[in-house]
Design a protein around this motif. Structure first.
Motif, mmCIF file in Angstrom:
data_model
loop_
_atom_site.group_PDB
_atom_site.id
_atom_site.type_symbol
_atom_site.label_atom_id
_atom_site.label_comp_id
_atom_site.label_asym_id
_atom_site.label_seq_id
_atom_site.Cartn_x
_atom_site.Cartn_y
_atom_site.Cartn_z
ATOM 1 N N VAL A 160 79.513 6.629 21.264
ATOM 2 C CA VAL A 160 78.585 7.277 22.202
ATOM 3 C C VAL A 160 78.366 6.359 23.416
ATOM 4 O O VAL A 160 78.360 6.822 24.564
ATOM 5 N N LYS A 161 78.246 5.067 23.171
ATOM 6 C CA LYS A 161 78.068 4.103 24.285
ATOM 7 C C LYS A 161 79.270 4.148 25.230
ATOM 8 O O LYS A 161 79.130 4.124 26.447
ATOM 9 N N GLU A 162 80.450 4.212 24.612
ATOM 10 C CA GLU A 162 81.689 4.241 25.396
ATOM 11 C C GLU A 162 81.738 5.490 26.282
ATOM 12 O O GLU A 162 82.154 5.420 27.444
ATOM 13 N N PRO B 248 87.751 27.327 29.059
ATOM 14 C CA PRO B 248 87.006 27.484 30.309
ATOM 15 C C PRO B 248 85.898 26.427 30.386
ATOM 16 O O PRO B 248 85.714 25.648 29.447
ATOM 17 N N ALA B 249 85.165 26.429 31.486
ATOM 18 C CA ALA B 249 84.124 25.401 31.677
ATOM 19 C C ALA B 249 83.133 25.407 30.513
ATOM 20 O O ALA B 249 82.663 26.463 30.091
ATOM 21 N N VAL B 250 82.851 24.217 30.005
ATOM 22 C CA VAL B 250 81.928 24.075 28.876
ATOM 23 C C VAL B 250 80.721 23.269 29.335
ATOM 24 O O VAL B 250 80.867 22.140 29.821
ATOM 25 N N GLU B 251 79.549 23.856 29.184
ATOM 26 C CA GLU B 251 78.336 23.165 29.629
ATOM 27 C C GLU B 251 77.955 22.018 28.710
ATOM 28 O O GLU B 251 77.430 20.999 29.144
ATOM 29 N N HIS B 252 78.211 22.220 27.442
ATOM 30 C CA HIS B 252 77.707 21.253 26.473
ATOM 31 C C HIS B 252 78.635 21.235 25.266
ATOM 32 O O HIS B 252 78.980 22.286 24.722
ATOM 33 N N LEU B 253 79.014 20.048 24.877
ATOM 34 C CA LEU B 253 79.867 19.897 23.696
ATOM 35 C C LEU B 253 79.040 19.184 22.624
ATOM 36 O O LEU B 253 78.551 18.071 22.859
ATOM 37 N N VAL B 254 78.874 19.842 21.489
ATOM 38 C CA VAL B 254 78.104 19.243 20.390
ATOM 39 C C VAL B 254 79.073 18.941 19.254
ATOM 40 O O VAL B 254 79.798 19.835 18.796
ATOM 41 N N TRP C 151 87.490 14.822 29.162
ATOM 42 C CA TRP C 151 86.610 15.573 28.261
ATOM 43 C C TRP C 151 86.319 16.955 28.853
ATOM 44 O O TRP C 151 86.207 17.084 30.074
ATOM 45 N N PRO C 152 86.193 17.966 27.998
ATOM 46 C CA PRO C 152 86.010 19.319 28.525
ATOM 47 C C PRO C 152 84.606 19.568 29.066
ATOM 48 O O PRO C 152 84.353 20.618 29.648
ATOM 49 N N SER C 153 83.701 18.639 28.837
ATOM 50 C CA SER C 153 82.328 18.826 29.293
ATOM 51 C C SER C 153 81.760 17.470 29.716
ATOM 52 O O SER C 153 82.085 16.436 29.127
ATOM 53 N N GLY C 154 80.902 17.511 30.717
ATOM 54 C CA GLY C 154 80.238 16.283 31.143
ATOM 55 C C GLY C 154 79.028 15.972 30.285
ATOM 56 O O GLY C 154 78.355 14.954 30.485
ATOM 57 N N ARG C 155 78.755 16.839 29.343
ATOM 58 C CA ARG C 155 77.586 16.634 28.493
ATOM 59 C C ARG C 155 78.013 16.728 27.024
ATOM 60 O O ARG C 155 78.509 17.770 26.569
ATOM 61 N N VAL C 156 77.842 15.647 26.296
ATOM 62 C CA VAL C 156 78.287 15.582 24.899
ATOM 63 C C VAL C 156 77.133 15.093 24.028
ATOM 64 O O VAL C 156 76.473 14.100 24.365
ATOM 65 N N THR C 157 76.881 15.804 22.939
ATOM 66 C CA THR C 157 75.915 15.320 21.942
ATOM 67 C C THR C 157 76.645 15.109 20.623
ATOM 68 O O THR C 157 77.378 15.998 20.168
ATOM 69 N N VAL C 158 76.470 13.938 20.059
ATOM 70 C CA VAL C 158 77.039 13.669 18.736
ATOM 71 C C VAL C 158 75.899 13.785 17.720
ATOM 72 O O VAL C 158 74.886 13.086 17.839
ATOM 73 N N VAL C 159 76.063 14.679 16.759
ATOM 74 C CA VAL C 159 75.052 14.850 15.705
ATOM 75 C C VAL C 159 75.590 14.176 14.452
ATOM 76 O O VAL C 159 76.692 14.497 13.983
ATOM 77 N N ILE D 161 79.895 10.040 31.134
ATOM 78 C CA ILE D 161 79.554 11.286 30.431
ATOM 79 C C ILE D 161 78.111 11.192 29.957
ATOM 80 O O ILE D 161 77.668 10.137 29.476
ATOM 81 N N SER D 162 77.385 12.263 30.093
ATOM 82 C CA SER D 162 76.010 12.296 29.602
ATOM 83 C C SER D 162 76.064 12.471 28.080
ATOM 84 O O SER D 162 76.137 13.593 27.573
ATOM 85 N N ALA D 163 76.092 11.369 27.385
ATOM 86 C CA ALA D 163 76.291 11.414 25.923
ATOM 87 C C ALA D 163 75.006 11.050 25.191
ATOM 88 O O ALA D 163 74.312 10.094 25.568
ATOM 89 N N THR D 164 74.700 11.822 24.153
ATOM 90 C CA THR D 164 73.483 11.611 23.367
ATOM 91 C C THR D 164 73.863 11.519 21.896
ATOM 92 O O THR D 164 74.741 12.249 21.430
ATOM 93 N N LEU D 165 73.200 10.643 21.201
ATOM 94 C CA LEU D 165 73.360 10.584 19.738
ATOM 95 C C LEU D 165 72.110 11.157 19.113
ATOM 96 O O LEU D 165 70.994 10.699 19.393
ATOM 97 N N ARG D 166 72.277 12.189 18.288
ATOM 98 C CA ARG D 166 71.121 12.775 17.611
ATOM 99 C C ARG D 166 71.311 12.595 16.105
ATOM 100 O O ARG D 166 72.293 13.098 15.530
ATOM 101 N N GLN D 167 70.395 11.866 15.513
ATOM 102 C CA GLN D 167 70.521 11.574 14.084
ATOM 103 C C GLN D 167 69.751 12.578 13.240
ATOM 104 O O GLN D 167 68.716 13.093 13.653
#
Lengths: 274, 261
Positions: free
Chosen positions: B212-214, B121-127, B192-200, B220-226
């Motif tokens: 993440v740049k790609e 189903p709809a996913v708000e955020h994919l981490v 992608w299942p979500s328009g918001r993706v964070t890569v940890v 896609i609203s993509a964030t890299l969190r280190q």
């Protein structure tokens, strides 16, 4: 085969999965314990596979997390690891007795799990069998000969060996920082005299004992008769079965080794309790 | 924490309902890694689930078919089945918690499965924690680790000649499962299942920065969190040991809390 998760023990803090055959039987229930810190599924899912194969033979199996491991919560007010283990196992047996009418149990584990299974058997007369994978073993003359004999026959190798032992003696040892995890992982073998007395008790209670050793335990065990040589005064008779898989590693990583392990355990269960 | 079984054949899950003072009405589905990494991550994901529930999230962690406590033999596992399992688990969480709002946390190949899940189903955020971007490379590396293990005297008293078979680091990976994993490449994923993706990413993040740049280039609203805690997933000595998430746990929590109340 049926599988269901249960929370049991005081406050429902202990967690396990009960695998049962379609039809209930009077056979003993099997309880599989954690291997080190690995949760109840066991290394490479060995406890799941074993429980399901046992169900096909008509045995019910609870694979459980001891308190503080896997999905079981810590047991409050009991700082002693040994007493905690015994209390956890007692709760598991009480639970299976109340829910399923179980009266006899076979308890099994790898390494620290094997030592824990032994403790449970000492403390609770409902334990009818033990499956100990890489549990205790003590040196004998034949063990030492097999372990060090090849080196003694080769003077260069003998010198290298002595050198290594000396350097180990003088090398500074890292400072110990014991944690609860370390306590679980690095349990020493109990004193041999105590184990001998407890094994005599097991024989009097007619417990069936399956001791299995991998090649990875070569520092402690290296020939099949070693346990009987360790305890010559214990009249095991046919109550003790020893299997040795010198080619296998400690957790039976290779699928072919695991098949041999399963065959040994299932064959023994069928013979002793089938 | 409540155990749940859902689907047929049944999948096993553990549901952690929100325990904090402020339930958020938002669920977090945890997709664990597979094989030896699944066992390594269990404890860290349990701790994370408890912490997320305390923060007001309704959390479900579960095992895929043929993995952990779920039904099925390890030999029967298939990627397509696992991708559908993610969708089924998401629906189970929404039903258990009575919520619509959902985030999905995927770890290693669990991240790959979360991103390629079916029936989700709809996913708000994919981490995605240390996601496996390239399934083929992932398998090759496992094969290297397996070969090294066979000649490592700390594992085997004598070097082993193994009969040809599906085994990799203790688990069976048959031809069909290998083909399914090899076909997974998140770098080429278009839907992608979500328009918001964070890569940890713990430790060196240079390998995931281009990814993440790609994603950003694709809108896609993509964030890299280190995080500073680097889990060495390819450390053969760590196979069979529990990992420590360290500050990765905090990074995941911060990602899920970001921009939300």
């Amino acid at each position: 085969m049926k599988e269901r998760a249960y929370a049991f023990g005081e406050g429902g803090g202990l967690f396990g999965i009960l695998t049962e055959p379609e039809e209930a039987s009077q056979r003993p229930f099997v309880i599989l314990l954690n291997a080190g810190l690995v949760h109840r599924v066991g290394p490479f899912r060995v406890s799941v596979d074993l429980a399901r194969r046992l169900a096909a033979l008509g045995f019910s199996t609870l694979r459980m997390d001891l308190s503080g491991l896997g999905d079981s919560t810590p047991r409050p007010g009991e700082p002693d690891l040994h007493r905690r283990v015994v209390a956890d196992l007692r709760d598991a047996m009480d639970f299976l007795a109340q829910r399923r009418g179980a009266r006899r149990f076979v308890v099994g584990g790898i390494c620290a799990g094997a030592i824990n299974a032994h403790r449970a058997a000492v403390a609770d007369p409902r334990v009818a069998g033990l499956i100990m994978l890489d549990g205790y073993a003590y040196p004998t003359p034949q063990f030492l000969l097999r372990r060090y004999g090849p080196r003694l026959a080769n003077p260069a190798a003998a010198l290298r060996f002595v050198g290594r032992q000396l350097s180990n003696l003088v090398a500074p040892q890292p400072a110990a920082t014991p944690s609860e995890d370390d306590e679980i992982l690095s349990q020493d073998f109990p004193p041999k005299d105590r184990i001998a007395a407890e094994l005599r008790q097991f024989v009097e209670r007619n417990l069936a004992l399956l001791f299995i050793y991998s090649g990875n335990w070569y520092l402690y065990f290296n020939y099949r008769e070693q346990i009987r040589d360790n305890f010559p005064d214990v009249p095991f008779g046919d109550r003790l079965t020893v299997e040795h898989f010198p080619e296998a590693d400690h957790t039976y990583t290779l699928l072919e080794d695991r098949e041999r392990l399963f065959a040994a355990v299932l064959g023994w269960m069928r013979e002793k309790f089938g | 924490m409540e155990a749940t079984q859902f689907g047929e054949p049944p999948l096993f899950g553990l549901y952690h309902p929100a325990t904090g003072d402020r339930p958020r009405g938002r669920g977090v589905l945890i997709c664990p890694p597979i094989a030896h990494e699944h066992i390594r991550a269990h404890r860290a994901l349990r701790f994370l689930s408890v912490q997320l529930a305390r923060e007001g999230f309704d959390v479900l962690r579960f095992d895929y078919f043929g993995v952990g406590d779920s039904a099925g033999d390890s030999e029967e596992a298939q990627v397509a089945h696992w991708q559908a399992d993610v969708g089924a688990a998401a629906k189970e969480l929404r039903a258990l918690a009575g919520i619509e709002s959902l985030a999905v946390l995927g770890v290693r190949f669990g991240a790959t499965l979360a991103a390629t899940a079916t029936g989700l189903p709809a996913v708000e955020h994919l981490v995605l924690w240390d996601p496996v971007l390239d399934g083929q490379q992932y398998l090759l590396r496992m094969e290297e680790m397996h070969r090294a293990m066979l000649v490592d005297s700390r594992s085997f008293q004598h070097p082993r000649q193994e009969r040809p078979g599906p085994g990799l680091l203790g688990f069976p990976f048959g031809p069909s499962l290998r083909a399914g994993i090899s076909a997974c490449d998140l770098r080429g994923l278009h839907r992608w299942p979500s328009g918001r993706v964070t890569v940890v990413k713990g430790g060196d993040a240079s390998k995931v920065e281009p990814f993440v740049k790609e994603l950003r280039q694709r809108g896609i609203s993509a964030t890299l969190r280190q995080a500073s805690t680097a889990v060495d997933w390819e450390d053969r000595d760590a196979v069979g040991r529990s990992l420590t998430a360290g500050d990765v746990q905090g990074a995941i929590l911060a990602s899920l809390l970001e921009g939300r109340s």
